[in-house]
Design an enzyme around this catalytic site. Sequence first.
Site, PDB file in Angstrom:
ATOM      1  N   ILE A 263      31.327  39.263  44.530  1.00  0.00           N
ATOM      2  CA  ILE A 263      32.501  38.584  45.435  1.00  0.00           C
ATOM      3  C   ILE A 263      32.762  39.009  46.651  1.00  0.00           C
ATOM      4  CG2 ILE A 263      34.031  40.797  44.268  1.00  0.00           C
ATOM      5  CD1 ILE A 263      36.333  38.876  43.783  1.00  0.00           C
ATOM      6  N   CYS A 264      33.591  38.111  47.386  1.00  0.00           N
ATOM      7  CA  CYS A 264      34.104  38.533  48.625  1.00  0.00           C
ATOM      8  C   CYS A 264      33.001  38.481  49.678  1.00  0.00           C
ATOM      9  CB  CYS A 264      34.845  39.883  48.651  1.00  0.00           C
ATOM     10  SG  CYS A 264      36.016  40.146  50.158  1.00  0.00           S
ATOM     11  N   ALA A 265      32.516  39.808  50.216  1.00  0.00           N
ATOM     12  CA  ALA A 265      31.431  39.649  51.339  1.00  0.00           C
ATOM     13  C   ALA A 265      30.021  40.119  50.412  1.00  0.00           C
ATOM     14  CB  ALA A 265      31.568  40.927  52.061  1.00  0.00           C
TER      15      ALA A 265
END
Lengths: 188, 188
Positions: free
Chosen positions: A104-106
């Site tokens: 998730i995310c970066a």
Amino acid sequence: MAKRALVFLAPGAEEMEAVISIDVLRRGGIDVTVAGLPDSNLVACSRGVNIKPDISISEASSKGPFDVVVLPGGLGGSKALSESKEVGQLIKDQEKAGRWTAAICAAPTALKAHGTYVGKNLTSYPAMEAQLAEGGQYNYKQDAVVVDGNLITSRGPGTAFDFALTIVDKLNGKEKASEVAKAMLLSY
Amino acid sequence: MAKRALVFLAPGAEEMEAVISIDVLRRGGIDVTVAGLPDSNLVACSRGVNIKPDISISEASSKGPFDVVVLPGGLGGSKALSESKEVGQLIKDQEKAGRWTAAICAAPTALKAHGTYVGKNLTSYPAMEAQLAEGGQYNYKQDAVVVDGNLITSRGPGTAFDFALTIVDKLNGKEKASEVAKAMLLSY
């Protein structure tokens, strides 16, 4: 036998994404182990929350197989996941064996850094789109959660509940995910 | 001077509610201190996440005033908050001075246990409605977030982002809360 998850926890990990993943998976009946990088000492997350992992990343390598390995985001955390040989090997093992990987995310940038899941649809935090799209190894999507084969990716703190519930769904079924969501006052 | 928040962290606290509060408030420019009960040793939260507080609850009592004190939920955590004299005194001080108190999930029961904020509108995790409504001290609401005077209450993990963003709004303004929400891929 309960399904098993390994959640990586590196310095600079986004603590909401890490904790929502750990907590929601445990609510979903999944046996979760939190693996610290570089070891099992206290990890300082991105907004200063200090969390104690269950084991070190090197111990984790000998405790598999895991039905899913989970990569929380956060800039510092994702960089550490990208640079860790143990993390790279664990992701490669998941891909080869057809077990789940979730980022998730970066953190999807770590999938690319380790040369894994090439050719898949994926998403990430919006700021990482250019980095992930460059080179054409991935088919970048902007959906909140993207599932392609055994890969689950998602975008950021605001999509973390859906991300974790999708993992529960894929491992223990939609009914279980819906039940967990309801108890948290969400829907799935 | 940055606004200051004190977040209580007791054994059995709901770790998502605690961490979302700490993280979102720090993103919102608030100086957050995490106070452990009974001391500053590692706290085992409701789903087994182990978090190290910044200071002990007894140290917290001498580090005020805080613009807001925050009570995360979780059954065990809320029971510990209800039984702590230091927590009770800190909440009473907030109420008397017209500073903010914010409680989510099961934690509004601690407001009642300490005889605070009588006569206010509040909400909680749905399972605690009967306990909070009994005796008529409070006007129970079923909204996701309820603000009445200097009291902010909310319902559970699924409303924790809105709860924390409301605290940022009340301390640092709606524009700041909206900016923080946007960076997390939420809206406020």
